[in-house]
Design an enzyme around this catalytic site. Sequence first.
Site, mmCIF file in Angstrom:
data_model
loop_
_atom_site.group_PDB
_atom_site.id
_atom_site.type_symbol
_atom_site.label_atom_id
_atom_site.label_comp_id
_atom_site.label_asym_id
_atom_site.label_seq_id
_atom_site.Cartn_x
_atom_site.Cartn_y
_atom_site.Cartn_z
ATOM 1 N N LYS A 184 12.433 -14.718 -11.015
ATOM 2 C CA LYS A 184 12.056 -13.633 -11.939
ATOM 3 C C LYS A 184 11.010 -14.130 -12.933
ATOM 4 O O LYS A 184 10.042 -13.438 -13.233
ATOM 5 C CB LYS A 184 13.281 -13.116 -12.723
ATOM 6 C CG LYS A 184 14.270 -12.322 -11.938
ATOM 7 C CD LYS A 184 13.869 -10.889 -11.663
ATOM 8 C CE LYS A 184 13.391 -10.702 -10.261
ATOM 9 N NZ LYS A 184 14.288 -10.618 -9.185
ATOM 10 N N ARG B 48 3.794 -0.103 -4.899
ATOM 11 C CA ARG B 48 3.558 -0.686 -3.577
ATOM 12 C C ARG B 48 2.240 -1.465 -3.503
ATOM 13 O O ARG B 48 1.943 -2.096 -2.483
ATOM 14 C CB ARG B 48 3.529 0.414 -2.510
ATOM 15 C CG ARG B 48 4.798 1.217 -2.442
ATOM 16 C CD ARG B 48 4.700 2.257 -1.362
ATOM 17 N NE ARG B 48 4.716 1.656 -0.050
ATOM 18 C CZ ARG B 48 5.803 1.412 0.657
ATOM 19 N NH1 ARG B 48 6.966 1.724 0.178
ATOM 20 N NH2 ARG B 48 5.724 0.860 1.851
ATOM 21 N N CYS C 267 0.840 -1.184 0.000
ATOM 22 C CA CYS C 267 0.000 0.000 0.000
ATOM 23 C C CYS C 267 0.885 1.247 0.000
ATOM 24 O O CYS C 267 1.872 1.314 0.721
ATOM 25 C CB CYS C 267 -0.957 0.096 1.187
ATOM 26 S SG CYS C 267 -2.107 -1.256 1.269
ATOM 27 N N GLU D 21 17.409 -17.297 -8.679
ATOM 28 C CA GLU D 21 16.963 -15.936 -8.979
ATOM 29 C C GLU D 21 16.328 -15.871 -10.376
ATOM 30 O O GLU D 21 15.297 -15.220 -10.565
ATOM 31 C CB GLU D 21 18.163 -14.981 -8.849
ATOM 32 C CG GLU D 21 17.903 -13.532 -9.189
ATOM 33 C CD GLU D 21 16.840 -12.847 -8.336
ATOM 34 O OE1 GLU D 21 16.368 -13.427 -7.353
ATOM 35 O OE2 GLU D 21 16.459 -11.720 -8.697
ATOM 36 N N HIS E 296 18.655 -36.317 -8.354
ATOM 37 C CA HIS E 296 18.020 -36.780 -7.110
ATOM 38 C C HIS E 296 16.520 -36.511 -7.115
ATOM 39 O O HIS E 296 15.886 -36.544 -6.057
ATOM 40 C CB HIS E 296 18.693 -36.108 -5.906
ATOM 41 C CG HIS E 296 20.151 -36.430 -5.809
ATOM 42 N ND1 HIS E 296 20.617 -37.690 -5.490
ATOM 43 C CD2 HIS E 296 21.254 -35.675 -6.045
ATOM 44 C CE1 HIS E 296 21.940 -37.690 -5.506
ATOM 45 N NE2 HIS E 296 22.346 -36.483 -5.854
HETATM 46 C C1 F6R Z 1 11.583 -10.364 -6.338
HETATM 47 C C2 F6R Z 1 11.501 -9.389 -5.265
HETATM 48 C C3 F6R Z 1 11.217 -9.874 -3.901
HETATM 49 C C4 F6R Z 1 12.021 -9.071 -2.857
HETATM 50 C C5 F6R Z 1 11.606 -9.499 -1.443
HETATM 51 C C6 F6R Z 1 12.422 -8.771 -0.391
HETATM 52 O O1 F6R Z 1 11.877 -9.767 -7.558
HETATM 53 O O2 F6R Z 1 11.617 -8.202 -5.480
HETATM 54 O O3 F6R Z 1 11.463 -11.231 -3.773
HETATM 55 O O4 F6R Z 1 13.374 -9.301 -3.064
HETATM 56 O O5 F6R Z 1 10.241 -9.216 -1.250
HETATM 57 O O6 F6R Z 1 12.254 -7.394 -0.496
HETATM 58 P P1 F6R Z 1 13.241 -6.416 0.239
HETATM 59 O O7 F6R Z 1 14.579 -6.538 -0.420
HETATM 60 O O8 F6R Z 1 12.653 -5.056 0.049
HETATM 61 O O9 F6R Z 1 13.305 -6.827 1.669
#
Ligand code: F6R
Length: 616
Positions: free
Chosen positions: A489, A27, A2, A485, A508
């Site tokens: 993504k 957000r 938010c 990662e 495995h």
């Molecule tokens: C994935 C992503 C999330 C953040 C995670 C932690 O692309 O952005 O997995 O890495 O929510 O967020 P922070 O770094 O703000 O604590």
Amino acid sequence: MCGIVGYVGRQQALEVVVGGLRRLEYRGYDSAGVAVIADGTLSVRKKAGKLVNLQTLLGEDPLPGSTTGIGHTRWATHGGPTDSNAHPHVSEDGSIAVIHNGIIENFAELRQELTAAGVQLSSETDTEVVAHLLARELPAADHDLTGAMLSVCSGLEGAFTLVAIDARHPDVVVAARRNSPLVVGIGDGENFVASDVAAFVDYTRQALELGQDQVVTITATSVSVVNFDGTPALVTPFEVDWDASAAEKGGFDLFMLKEIAEQPRAVADSLRGRVDADNRIQLDEMHLSEQDLRSIGKVVVVACGTAFHAGMVAKYAIEHWTRIPVEVELASEFRYRDPIVGADCLVIAISQSGETMDTLMALRYAAAQGARTLAICNTVGSTIPRESDAVLYTYAGPEIAVASTKAFLTQIIASYLVGLYLAQVRGQMTAPEIHAVMDDLNDMPHAVDLALDTVDGVRAIARQFADATSVLFIGRHVGFPVALEGALKLKELAYMHAEGFAAGELKHGPIALIEEGVPVVVVVPSPRNRAVLHDKIISAIQEVRARGAVILAIAEEGDDKITSFADHVIRVPIVPALMQPLVSTVPLQVFACEMATAKGHDVDQPRNLAKSVTVE
Ligand code: F6R
């Protein structure tokens, strides 16, 4: 989660507030709403869906001109993403409007209490109770909105940032904070409150960090902050070190593409000024004594998502350089498993936003057990660095796309700096050894720049894979977290099944997932300094290829051996083994971005997600 913004000043509030919401939309984007006060009357507009829906509504049903307003962009927790659950929520008499970020945990009891008193609630949210409670408390507080807010907050449980306006006090915005972000922007004849400085950086770069359990009252010319117990509060001023253009797309189609392209600069900025005239690493913001650092017996990294993957990469380097054991923990699991942490532990919380509730709670738990705490963070003034013994800021600049890119690379850089600093303080590495690694790190902005040359090639390959139902990613050593990662993504942007594995684990179990045509993205270790692993990954490739997999290899320049084992090869520059994540992640970011684009998804604002996850 938010985004909230409040404004009082000399401009049209609606313009400032909607502009702020546009900057905060990362957000949450389930609904958006605004409220303004004009001629002693409160007016609200709100709409389910993205901000653009609200803007359409405002075009059809304009609000009166006003210099006081609040706005909200929502990531739904209590109650679906509907018009009626959108914020602001309003008191029964229509005079008070409230917006909220967080969760009010005792909302059910409060709702019951209000209903029993005859109050009609018109949404399913936890937030609405606050509007009614403020209305109830105002008379007892001599109709002072700040006083009413203080008394309401004393009865709330959970995490919240609340912002309220009252039609009877048209020049005042009152906000409260507990465990949820809130910053104040100090303008000239105007003031702002917001979840993030991005909301007001167009107008001012002067800001105030609020502490926990504080209420701030702004007018056009004043800002006053008190603690929840009513005593005057200490606040820390700071200057935002980036300008509004950093939060714009700057000619790119997507924020994500812009942020991927910014990585060489972000890496360079995060490395700048870390070595003193004697060639020793100096970490200015690191306020832990050398004595403290010498007594550390264990490092524990707590983080979530991409930041967790950065922590996994860091483990390889920190253990190698310092010989201190490093554990990497998902922050959301950490405090629930009775972890062994104490005074000899350095707990490193990695967080781009500095507001991730899971990470914050893990950090607090560690601090309560007596551990030393260090934040690696990209957001000045956010809660995680404020509550840590020490902080090392990354200088990625604002990351607006929900999927993290440049933050990941800079988190790796910052963790490496911590590792080298620990090795220096503890005498584990000689000055020339540290110097040599710093030289390697200083080559990275250029190497990442070269890795960006892969963009067009990766996009073309991604288009060919766009109809795949599943993509697997494999890697070894530091290539393993890179594989995780890459898969994360792809999941979050392309909404498809994607999994990352340590290549050695395939046999495995996961190899059962391979069938004709399944794309497998392989993060190939260097054949120069990781020859054994290179051979082993070729064996893994052979095993999946024999079962029909299509191989996309991310391999370094000059690795000719890989060519005959892969259907597609993307070349990244030759770098030392521990630096490889900084270059091999780049094509994986582009791959996910392009797959999502090919599927017609909103890359910058993927479904169900929000950037700053301020609920547990
Ligand atoms: C994935 C992503 C999330 C953040 C995670 C932690 O692309 O952005 O997995 O890495 O929510 O967020 P922070 O770094 O703000 O604590």
